[in-house]
Design an enzyme around this catalytic site. Structure first.
Site, PDB file in Angstrom:
ATOM      1  N   ASP A   1       0.755  -1.085  -0.196  1.00  0.00           N
ATOM      2  CA  ASP A   1      -0.101   0.015   0.115  1.00  0.00           C
ATOM      3  C   ASP A   1       0.966   1.423  -0.089  1.00  0.00           C
ATOM      4  OD1 ASP A   1      -2.048  -1.902   0.208  1.00  0.00           O
ATOM      5  OD2 ASP A   1      -2.666  -1.181   2.101  1.00  0.00           O
TER       6      ASP A   1
ATOM      7  N   ASP B   1     -15.154  -5.079   0.980  1.00  0.00           N
ATOM      8  CA  ASP B   1     -14.596  -5.097   2.076  1.00  0.00           C
ATOM      9  C   ASP B   1     -15.598  -5.155   3.135  1.00  0.00           C
ATOM     10  OD1 ASP B   1     -12.100  -4.862   0.997  1.00  0.00           O
ATOM     11  OD2 ASP B   1     -12.255  -2.826   0.815  1.00  0.00           O
TER      12      ASP B   1
END
Length: 240
Positions: A7, A129
């Site tokens: 990330d 998610d």
């Protein structure tokens, strides 16, 4: 398949705890070198997220990420800040094997359907998610701050009906925690939709976690913090 993940925030490698930006833990690794290290360790696919772009598409870090990917020969999937047809073209032209669509896939299903029809389902991973609720698994969007009006099952069924087979599912309560993955989530999902390919993400902290996920039948295991914190190596993960 073991899928190392990086990330990127403020042009640096970072991990968040349960997706919260104020928990950002920055790592002193250079992005291109870390990607190269993962590739040389035997990874067959890599996963990148532009967290800056996910939070604010006007602050995309795509040039930085693309520069880091230039010498890479391993397929990669990319997410974060992808909001338009031109964004998808940009990344596919830059060599991405797949783009990862999250919030847009929940909120603008018709638009995403049109993208899938134009570029082909094989180029997409739908990222859902989720939080566990009394009524089941419920996706969240916008940096996990807003709840979806659709259930996980409804969204998977919709995208499966238009040709998508690749889904990346994260239990938000597990992300970045190193407390073990959400085995129940993947078991529920694969029991209901045995034909899909699920990438498990969040909470993996040991080689035993990897072995158990493999036994459940997930197609990919995304590893972020566990590799950055040296819980085990890419080679050990692949062996497991």
């Amino acid at each position: 398949m073991i899928i190392p993940a990086l990330d990127v925030l403020q042009n640096k490698i970072v991990r968040l705890y349960q997706g919260k930006y104020d928990t950002a833990q920055f790592y002193p690794f250079e992005l291109s070198e870390r990607l190269k290290e993962y590739a040389q360790s035997g990874a067959k696919q890599l996963h990148l997220v532009d967290l800056e772009g996910a939070r604010d598409p006007s602050k995309k870090q795509w040039q930085h990420i693309q520069n880091a990917l230039k010498e890479l020969k391993v397929p990669f999937q990319i997410g974060g800040g992808i909001r338009s047809e031109s964004d998808i073209s940009t990344w596919l032209d830059a060599g991405a094997s797949q783009v990862v669509i999250g919030s847009m896939a929940v909120e603008k299903r018709q638009e995403v359907s049109e993208w899938i029809n134009k570029f082909g389902a094989k180029h997409f991973v739908i990222a859902l998610d989720v939080n566990k609720t009394d009524s089941g698994w419920l996706p969240a969007t916008h940096g996990w701050l807003e709840a979806s009006k659709y259930s996980l099952s409804e969204l998977v069924a919709f995208y499966l009906s238009i040709g998508i087979t690749d889904f990346l599912c994260t239990d938000i309560s597990k992300d970045g925690t190193m407390t073990g993955p959400s085995f129940a989530l993947y078991e529920d999902l694969l029991n209901e939709f045995p034909q899909i390919k699920v990438q498990a993400s969040g909470g993996v902290s040991s080689l035993e976690d990897i072995k158990k996920l493999n036994e459940l039948g997930v197609s990919g295991i995304i590893l972020g913090k566990s590799l950055l914190d040296n819980a085990f190596t890419v080679e050990e993960a692949i062996d497991a």
